[in-house]
Scaffold this active site. Structure first.
Site, PDB file in Angstrom:
ATOM      1  CG  ASP A   1       3.011  -0.728  -5.219  1.00 21.04           C
ATOM      2  OD1 ASP A   1       3.743  -0.875  -6.226  1.00 21.04           O
ATOM      3  OD2 ASP A   1       3.369  -1.040  -4.073  1.00 21.04           O
TER       4      ASP A   1
ATOM      5  N   GLY B   1       7.635  -3.399   5.440  1.00 16.65           N
ATOM      6  CA  GLY B   1       7.702  -4.102   6.714  1.00 16.65           C
ATOM      7  C   GLY B   1       7.588  -5.597   6.544  1.00 16.65           C
TER       8      GLY B   1
ATOM      9  N   GLY C   1       8.443  -7.168   2.986  1.00 14.78           N
ATOM     10  CA  GLY C   1       8.254  -6.314   1.825  1.00 14.78           C
ATOM     11  C   GLY C   1       8.876  -4.955   2.026  1.00 14.78           C
TER      12      GLY C   1
END
Length: 849
Positions: free
Chosen positions: A656, A544, A541
């Site tokens: 998010d 990481g 992602g």
């Protein structure tokens, strides 16, 4: 001719008058007599107009039932069902009094479907009271022969009794509907258990799900919200003849009901009678947190919803299974560190404050004893494990003591009562020494806080200097650690827990001021993931890579942050602190972390079906997501966000929400993940502004993307986008239709406006879908993505609209970003554009409220 016309006119008038008389004698406003009945389409209405009785069909069902509901509410709220397990399949039903005085329900063939089953009555009448009680009484003596209040279904109304009539053996419990469409007997019941010292339970079949605790004179001990209360009166009656709980209204301007839902949630609702919308407000509910689950932390384990580690052991106890205490739910419980001799008096009592007292099913009770007499009685009985007052009124009265393991303990920030736990004298002395030093520690707190602030400000410069120096010298501690981990694995050695982690943490001692998640060293995680092998790589992602691993026999997912990911110490700290304190079935569970040099890793529970985007946007795999699973995922995400916004200890804005941050377990239950960008709001805070916009394009609300203003309504916008993606199987970026580039939002709005909403559906699930549910989801999603934040619903309204098919849903307007064209992008689309500098350093102090 005129005489004939006059005669005919008189005849018709007489007929109409006669018909009117017959109609009025056919059914009275709130009473049925032997000569009257209620047919399908007719109703009884209570004298005050509060309740109505008649035939109904729930939601999508065609079956017909006799029920009672609130008349004045626009949404039909059923409070009682007569023939819940024996529906009538057409509109031929008749409810009437039989010759023997029973109220009976007959079908088309005049077969009896349901009956009150009472002895013969000479002159019975049936009346619907304004309390919602349907009563069969003798009209001569006015004695009640039968009442619906003695046979509740899933709802408790003011004046109803929940419990036992010990003379007749009558038991009154609430039993859930099977589902929204089926009022038949469901899996969940709520009632009073009379064993030991009485208390109320929610059962799922024969399994205990929730315990109210005993009545302590003011409230059920596990429901501190019951007192003080300015709207409702609560009471618990225990006599030789009756044992029951009931409630009444202090203020007649409100209506209230307690309901056992088909999903196992116990909920209290309130509505003001002068509220024009007549919409119910949820006043209280179970479960609110993990600690509401029965025996969540096992024997002697104390559940603390306000702590990072929810399950803890009291002083003098340790986890029964130390290796797995933090990787499971703590249900293994705790055991004593030190055994003691009862006859030698080598013991004492530790006072635990603000407690939910243990399960009293097998407790001893004496209402006339004082606390001192209770302690003496406990001392005389070598099997006694703890004691407490049975009532908290008048400074504490009565005696409760336990002679078995203590089950279902929890601590409250407010409410609860004192519990005196028997323990070895040596462990008690250690506890008292610890308390003696606590005041000194508090005096040092202010000075230490100043030091911490200085360290936080200076540490980044020191770390930067050391990091550059180490790189210059060609030193890489992490590579050395990986080699060492490989060598350890080759020798068949188990992982080594980090010395950074306090040993007190692994003992599980109950210490509110010193609790953190387990911290593992790099070698441990390297072994668990086979040195971060490609075979164990689950995905990559924006921040990481995620690896699958195995730690202490449990499958885990390790999020290894890349050094250039941009997620700094603050984001990492955010994620650890937030997830550690959040407990909900629709939020991912954090098991631990790892900080080793530049390495930062988070250890999560492993979820078999990975992230939602890996299935949803893959045309071959998306067929595994039929509509039932997608609808389940939508509702689960909604519940998780509602918990963040309203029901958790903090008000949390995720910032998010997107398909890749929704993980799926083996049963396709969704769990919201990735809290690196989340923000905690204070009690009075409703929105905030930032110069550093973070998140993902396509999911961000207009006010956040353009002005940096975010609130709970920002997450609502992201949720709306997510729902449209789940329905359509398309991403809200690079979306094409008829060779023109549109946002998914604009396309969904155009189809909705043209009455073609079902055309938005993913082709792979059209055969498995419910048109009503799909359209409801699209309508809710379009409301969530409105341009103006104030026009978007709250998540509590969203959950209600998704759960209740009879809820009236407003019509949406043109969505935000409806005209925007989103350029094609590859990989993760993080909107984080700028690097964090020391000038933008923010120190966030997280405090419980």
């Amino acid at each position: 001719m005129s005489k004939i016309y006059g005669s005919l006119q008189l005849f018709f008038v007489s007929c109409f008058a006669l018909l009117g008389f017959c109609s009025s004698s056919f059914i009275a406003r709130d009473i049925i007599t032997l000569n009257q009945s209620v047919i399908d389409g007719k109703t009884l209405v209570s004298s005050g107009g509060t309740f109505e009785l008649g035939f109904f069909s729930p939601n999508n069902s065609n079956n017909r039932y006799v029920g009672i509901w609130y008349k004045r509410n626009p949404v039909q709220t059923i409070v009682w069902v007569a023939n819940r397990d024996d529906p009538i399949t057409d509109s031929s039903g008749v409810l009437k009094l039989s010759k023997d005085g029973n109220l009976v329900l007959l079908n088309r063939s005049e077969t009896m479907v349901w009956s009150t089953n009472i002895l013969k009555a000479e002159n019975p009448v049936v009346q619907l009271l304004d309390s919602g009680n349907l009563v069969v009484r003798d009209d001569d003596t006015n004695l009640s022969l039968w009442q619906s209040f003695d046979h509740p279904t899933n709802t408790l109304l003011p004046g109803m009794k929940l419990g036992w009539n010990l003379k007749t053996g009558l038991i009154r419990v609430l039993t859930s509907w099977k589902n929204h469409d089926d009022p038949s007997t469901g899996s969940f019941t709520f009632g009073v258990d009379r064993r030991g010292y009485p208390q109320a339970f929610v059962w799922n079949g024969k399994t205990k799900e929730y315990r109210s605790g005993p009545w302590n004179g003011l409230q059920f001990s596990a429901v501190p919200e019951m007192w003080p209360n300015f709207i409702l009166n609560f009471s618990f009656t225990s006599t030789a003849d009756e044992l029951y709980y009931s409630f009444s209204l202090k203020n007649d301007s409100f209506c209230s009901r307690l309901m056992m839902s088909s999903s196992g949630k116990l909920q209290r609702f309130l509505v003001a009678k002068d509220d024009k919308s007549k919409s119910w407000n949820r006043y209280w509910f179970f479960p609110k947190d993990q600690c509401d689950n029965y025996r969540a932390c096992g024997a002697y384990g104390i559940c603390n919803a306000s702590a990072s580690l929810v399950c803890q052991c009291p002083t003098g106890f340790k986890p029964r299974d130390p290796q797995n205490w933090f990787l499971r739910d703590g249900s293994g419980g705790c055991v004593r560190k030190t055994e003691f001799g009862c006859q030698n008096g080598d013991y004492g009592f530790l006072k635990l404050q603000d407690m939910k007292v243990p399960d009293t099913s097998q407790a001893f009770v004496n209402e006339s004893m004082s606390l001192q007499e209770c302690e003496a009685a406990c001392r005389r009985n070598c099997s006694c494990t703890a004691y407490a007052n049975s009532k908290v009124t008048e400074g504490g009265t009565g005696c409760l003591y336990w002679t078995s393991e203590l089950i279902d303990l929890r601590v409250y920030t407010e409410g609860g009562q004192d519990l005196y736990l028997r323990m070895a004298a040596t462990d008690l002395a250690k506890s008292q020494d610890s308390e003696a030093h606590s005041s000194e520690r508090k005096r040092l707190t202010v000075g230490l806080s100043v030091c911490v602030c200085v360290v936080v400000l200076v540490l980044p410069f020191i770390c930067c200097f050391l990091s550059k120096k180490r790189k210059k010298n060609g030193c890489s501690s992490n590579k050395k650690t990986e080699v060492r981990a490989s060598r350890l694995k080759g020798q068949g050695m188990q992982f080594v827990e980090s010395n950074v982690s306090s040993r007190r943490e692994y003992s599980g001692e109950y210490n509110k001021d010193d609790l953190e998640l387990p911290v593992f060293d790099f070698a441990t995680i390297a072994i668990a993931t086979d040195n971060f092998s490609e075979a164990n790589k689950l995905g990559k992602g924006g921040f990481g890579t995620v690896y699958k691993g195995k730690l202490k026999g449990q499958e885990i997912a390790v999020k290894r942050l890349s050094k250039n990911s941009g997620q700094g110490q603050q984001e990492f700290k955010n994620e650890v602190i937030l997830i550690a304190k959040l407990q909900h079935r629709n939020l991912v569970r954090l098991l631990g972390s790892c900080i080793d040099g530049e390495e930062k890793m988070l250890i999560y529970e492993y979820l078999q079906n990975r992230s939602l985007d890996s299935l949803l946007f893959d045309k071959e795999k998306s067929s595994s997501l039929d509509w039932a699973k997608r609808f389940q995922i939508i509702r689960g995400i909604a519940r998780g966000i509602l918990y963040l916004h309203q029901d958790s200890r903090f008000r949390i804005i995720h910032r998010d929400l997107k398909a890749s941050n929704i993980l799926l377990d083996g049963e396709m239950n969704p769990k919201v993940s990735d809290f690196g960008m989340a923000r905690i709001f204070g009690g009075d805070e409703t929105e905030a502004n930032t110069k550093r916009v973070v998140g993902t394009y396509g999911y961000m609300s207009p006010e956040y993307a353009m002005d940096g203003v975010f609130s709970v309504k920002s997450d609502v916008f992201s949720f709306g986008v997510l729902v449209l993606e789940i329905v359509s199987g398309e991403k809200n970026r690079g979306f094409y239709y008829d060779n023109s580039e549109f946002t998914l939002l604009a396309h969904a709005w155009r189809l909705w406006k043209e009455g073609k909403g079902l055309e938005l559906m993913d082709e792979s699930m059209k055969g498995s879908s419910s048109a009503d549910e799909v359209l409801r989801c699209i309508q809710v999603a379009l409301l969530c993505v409105q341009e103006r934040a104030e026009e978007r619903p709250t998540m509590s309204s969203v959950v209600l609209m998704l759960s209740c098919e009879t809820t009236t849903i407003p019509q949406p307007k043109f969505p935000g970003f409806g005209h925007e064209r989103i350029p094609l992008e590859t990989g993760e689309s993080s909107a984080k554009q700028e690097s964090c500098t020391i000038n933008q350093l923010t120190i966030t102090i997280v405090e419980s409220r």
